[in-house]
Enzyme design. Structure first.
Site, short mmCIF file in Angstrom:
data_model
loop_
_atom_site.label_atom_id
_atom_site.label_comp_id
_atom_site.label_asym_id
_atom_site.label_seq_id
_atom_site.Cartn_x
_atom_site.Cartn_y
_atom_site.Cartn_z
N GLU A 96 0.81 -1.20 0.00
CA GLU A 96 0.00 0.00 0.00
C GLU A 96 0.85 1.26 0.00
O GLU A 96 1.99 1.27 0.45
CB GLU A 96 -0.91 -0.02 1.21
CG GLU A 96 -0.15 -0.18 2.50
CD GLU A 96 -1.05 -0.61 3.64
OE1 GLU A 96 -1.53 -1.75 3.60
OE2 GLU A 96 -1.26 0.20 4.54
N CYS A 117 3.49 8.23 1.15
CA CYS A 117 4.13 7.29 2.06
C CYS A 117 4.24 5.96 1.30
O CYS A 117 3.22 5.40 0.91
CB CYS A 117 3.23 7.18 3.28
SG CYS A 117 3.73 5.94 4.43
N CYS A 124 7.01 -7.38 6.98
CA CYS A 124 8.20 -6.87 7.65
C CYS A 124 8.69 -7.91 8.63
O CYS A 124 7.90 -8.56 9.31
CB CYS A 124 7.90 -5.56 8.37
SG CYS A 124 9.36 -4.86 9.17
N CYS A 128 7.62 -5.42 15.24
CA CYS A 128 7.30 -4.49 16.32
C CYS A 128 5.88 -4.84 16.80
O CYS A 128 5.00 -5.08 15.98
CB CYS A 128 7.38 -3.05 15.85
SG CYS A 128 9.02 -2.65 15.21
N CYS A 131 2.59 -3.01 15.38
CA CYS A 131 2.51 -2.64 13.95
C CYS A 131 1.83 -3.71 13.11
O CYS A 131 2.14 -4.89 13.21
CB CYS A 131 3.92 -2.39 13.44
SG CYS A 131 4.00 -2.07 11.67
N CYS A 345 0.30 2.47 8.48
CA CYS A 345 0.76 1.61 7.39
C CYS A 345 0.59 0.13 7.70
O CYS A 345 0.74 -0.30 8.81
CB CYS A 345 2.19 1.97 7.07
SG CYS A 345 2.23 3.64 6.45
#
Ligand code: SAH
Ligand code: SF4
Length: 362
Positions: A96, A117, A124, A128, A131, A345
């Site tokens: 995205e 962005c 990922c 974290c 997130c 995000c």
């Protein structure tokens, strides 16, 4: 039969690489610049549109290179609010990009500059705890062309030029170092998109060796550090990367960055209720910010479905901010526009995958 290696993508080539390719094909060097002009100035969407190239050269380009584009899978938001674009990649994965109509004050000069962005990876690996991007782990790096194309497609779909780029979408940009820096070269070069390096911000969870490596590049990029905790104890609790690169090492790398770039960095600090928003953290964060003359962006936590974290009350947010300001730290709170469209995000992809059950169409 052995599988043919994947062809290079035209939007992942630098001018010098393309020059070498056209020369080895027996064509004059200037053809490379001509091709790139078609891509980045005239925004051609197919090789057949490049009408002032000899037909034989067009045939060769078609045979040797890929020149496809990201497919828009879903769009949320509207013209004058934050717009979120969900793209389907060639292998069926989703990424995205978010287009923010005006530059929020925390990205520097306040103006009507449009910011995008962009994502740097599918998923990922850094996990974290707060997130959405890391929830389903890491799938793959984006190619340079997939990074560059987020900007080209966003401009085409919105009909507007973008003046600021922040690498704050899905993924850890510094874990995709080579493709990231090649994409930045294309974005920054006069033969490419031509956007000044000062308008490009790389955000990282704190990969110390790569911060130092990026500091060596002769580009006035901006750097944002996702700090989110001012002490190892608090930070490691929500950011596993802190076990590898503790706060002190990270701050040393930041100060190295500043000595090389002669430029201040920004700390991103999500405020999560009762986790990292205590008075002690505010004082400690102030100490770090003062040491580096860094600016602090406070980001009230955006709730992610399935995660237990919550955003602190406005009163707690303001108290935290006041402490920073009492130390004379430059700080702002992001009152982001995109809260209602999953603008943190990784959230749109997550929702799309959960609603459709599609993670990969490949
Ligand atoms: N991996 C890089 C860049 C992508 S994350 C990094 O971590 O810096 C971009 C920013 O969005 C980071 O500061 C990240 O911490 C923040 N973020 C992630 N999830 C969020 C959430 N739920 N609410 C608010 N900000 C979030
Ligand atoms: Fe990855 Fe950044 Fe999300 Fe951490 S905050 S999981 S590094 S995208």
């Amino acid at each position: 039969m052995p599988a043919t290696p994947d062809k290079s993508h035209l939007k992942s080539l630098s001018l010098s690489t393309l020059e070498a390719a056209v020369i080895s094909h027996g064509q004059p060097r200037y053809r490379a610049e001509q091709i790139l002009r078609w891509i980045y100035q005239k925004r051609a969407r197919s090789i057949s549109e490049m009408t002032d190239l000899p037909a034989s050269l067009r045939e060769w380009l078609t045979a040797e290179f890929r020149f496809d584009e990201l497919a828009l899978a879903r769009q949320t938001g509207s013209h004058d609010t934050t717009r979120k674009l969900l793209f389907r990649l060639r292998d069926g994965r989703f990424i995205e990009s978010v287009v923010i109509p005006a530059t929020p004050a925390e990205f520097g000069e306040t103006s009507s500059r449009r910011t995008i962005c962009v994502s740097s990876q599918v998923g990922c690996a850094y996990g974290c705890k707060f997130c959405a991007s890391g929830l389903e782990g890491w799938t793959r790096n984006l190619g340079s062309e997939e990074i560059v194309d987020q900007i080209l497609e966003a401009e085409r779909l919105t009909g507007e030029r973008i003046q600021n780029i922040v690498f704050m979408g899905m993924g850890e940009p510094l874990a995709n170092f080579e493709n990231l820096t090649r994409a930045i070269e294309i974005i920054n070069s006069p033969w490419g998109i031509g956007l000044g390096a000062r308008h490009i911000t790389v955000s990282t969870s704190g990969l110390v060796p790569q911060i130092r490596k990026l500091a060596e590049l002769p580009l006035q990029l901006r750097l944002a550090i996702s700090l989110h905790g001012a002490t190892d104890e608090v930070r490691a609790q929500i950011m596993p990367v802190n076990r590898k690169y503790p706060v002190d090492e990270l701050l040393d790398a930041c100060s190295y960055w500043q000595s090389r770039k002669k430029q201040h960095i920004t700390f991103e600090y999500i405020l999560i209720d009762q986790v990292n928003d205590t008075l002690e953290q505010a004082h400690e964060l102030s100490r770090h910010a003062l040491r580096l003359s860094a600016k602090v962006n406070l980001i009230p936590y955006n709730t992610v479905e399935g995660l237990p974290w919550v955003r602190p009350s406005i009163r707690r947010q303001e108290t935290f901010l006041e402490i920073l300001r009492s130390h004379r730290v430059k700080a702002t709170i992001r009152r982001e526009k995109g809260h209602d469209i999953d603008a943190a995000c990784g959230q749109l992809r997550l929702r799309h995958e959960r609603e459709t059950g599609i993670v990969s169409a490949a």
